[in-house]
Design a protein around this motif. Sequence first.
Motif: not given
Length: 220
Positions: A108-116, A212-217
Amino acid sequence: MLTDLSAQPEILDIGCGAGMQTVEVARVCPGCRITAVDVHQPFLDDLARNAASAGVGDRIVPLRASMDDLPFPDGSFDVLWAEGSIFIVGFREGLASWKRLLRPGGYLCLTEAAWFTDTPSPEAAAFWNECYPAITTVRENRAIAESAGYEVAATFPLPKSAWWENYYVQVLKRIEDLRSNFAGNPDAETQIEFAEREIAIYREHADEYGYEFFILRKGT
């Protein structure tokens, strides 16, 4: 990063919009087949035209469907792609409801707004609490993904150009025309004022948040 995919992966682009990213994925993954879903038919029509112009139309299937009621059997896809769309159903909710669609070991490859930052400024916090109160830190999103049964293969922030050059600059070019064309329309004027406020917040606080781009397996 996704080097263990099959030679002809099945990919689902969730909330594809007009499909700029769909076409790019098809270009860099010549053996793939992409099903691209969105609820807005004009976006899907644009995608079909753009895919044909790019020479990848034979590998992209646009389909009108809602991301909270995806009409596919369990284990249908090797990759789920959700660029800028999971916030519609919620990060936690999307991870849970979409997981069934992945084959074992799928991504699952996604982007999500996130605090840094753990301590955002009051101005930035007030803005995000108004428009997306579910925003949280990258660290917390990683924990949510792991608790949902995913391995976090990688995360990285999108460059600021993704917000500024690719989006806000284009909005700024249109604001004056929109202001004159929709003068006296309260709803349109409210949207214009919100866009200007959003841009002003980003100018001052761009180091505090982003995509942030997340690559989840999914486990095997």
